[in-house]
Design a protein around this motif. Sequence first.
Motif, PDB file in Angstrom:
ATOM      1  N   GLN B  38       0.847  -1.191   0.000  1.00  0.00           N
ATOM      2  CA  GLN B  38       0.000   0.000   0.000  1.00  0.00           C
ATOM      3  C   GLN B  38       0.879   1.236   0.000  1.00  0.00           C
ATOM      4  OE1 GLN B  38      -2.362   0.736   3.559  1.00  0.00           O
ATOM      5  NE2 GLN B  38      -4.018   1.587   2.331  1.00  0.00           N
ATOM      6  N   GLN B  42      -3.125   5.307  -0.929  1.00  0.00           N
ATOM      7  CA  GLN B  42      -3.628   4.436  -1.996  1.00  0.00           C
ATOM      8  C   GLN B  42      -4.292   3.190  -1.424  1.00  0.00           C
ATOM      9  OE1 GLN B  42      -3.300   5.425  -5.314  1.00  0.00           O
ATOM     10  NE2 GLN B  42      -2.595   7.280  -4.287  1.00  0.00           N
ATOM     11  N   GLY B  43      -4.916   2.441  -2.316  1.00  0.00           N
ATOM     12  CA  GLY B  43      -5.471   1.153  -1.937  1.00  0.00           C
ATOM     13  C   GLY B  43      -4.393   0.092  -1.886  1.00  0.00           C
ATOM     14  N   LEU B  44      -4.791  -1.143  -1.780  1.00  0.00           N
ATOM     15  CA  LEU B  44      -3.853  -2.245  -1.674  1.00  0.00           C
ATOM     16  C   LEU B  44      -3.650  -2.918  -3.027  1.00  0.00           C
ATOM     17  CD1 LEU B  44      -5.090  -1.986   1.311  1.00  0.00           C
ATOM     18  CD2 LEU B  44      -4.161  -4.272   1.606  1.00  0.00           C
TER      19      LEU B  44
END
Lengths: 112, 113
Positions: B38, B42-44
Motif C-alpha cells: 500500500q 492508496q489502496g492495496l
Amino acid sequence: NAGVTQTPKFQVLKTGQSMTLQCAQDMNHEYMSWYRQDPGMGLRLIHYSVGAGITDQGEVPNGYNVSRSTTEDFPLRLLSAAPSQTSVYFCAISDRDRRKQYFGPGTRLTVT
Amino acid sequence: AQSVTQPDIHITVSEGASLELRCNYSYGATPYLFWYVQSPGQGLQLLLKYFSGDTLVQGIKGFEAEFKRSQSSFNLRKPSVHWSDAAEYFCAVEGNYGQNFVFGPGTRLSVLP
C-alpha cells in the motif's frame, strides 16, 4: 484498483449521523467485502457477501449494516456514527477461487 | 482462529540493499497466503500469493516470498530495493469467512537514498 469504485473518497460526520459508503464493481465477481483499516491493526473484515442476496458478518460488524441486491453494488451503512468508526474503509472483490482480488481506493471517514 | 504477525513495524534500508520482511501466521490447515503493498493514500495492490506447490513464489516488482511450513512463515524478499518500494506491506492469510482475509498489522518500509 481496477474495476472497483468507492464513493465518497473523504467524509466527515458528526456523532449520531448516518451515512452510506458506496462500493461498485464492473467485473462481475461474486465476492465482495468491506474492511476497515486502522493504524497498527492492518485491515479487519466488517461484512462480506458471497453473492447477490447473501451477506454475513465479519470480525467487526457492530454499528454497520450491508445489503447486496445486485452483483455490482455492496453499500455499507453506518446507522449512528461514533468516533470509534473513524477509519479508512476499503471495499474488496474477488472471484470464486480467490485467484484474483482487487481493492477499491478507499474512503477516509472522520467522525467528530 | 487465524492470525498473522509481522514483527517489524518499521524497517529502513538503503536503496540497492536487500530486503526481507517477516510474516508468521497461525492457521489450522494448508494456508492461502498473500502479500499486499500500500503506497501512501492508496489502496492495496497484490504483490504475490501462495496457494500450493513450489514454496518459493515470484511476484510483481521483483519481489518473492518463501513459504516455510515448519516455521509458519511467509517472508517477503527483494534482492535490491528501489526508492519507489517505500510503502506499507501487509501479509494476509485466508480467514474463516471463505473468500476473506486476516491481515497482519503491516510493516512500513522506508528507503534511504
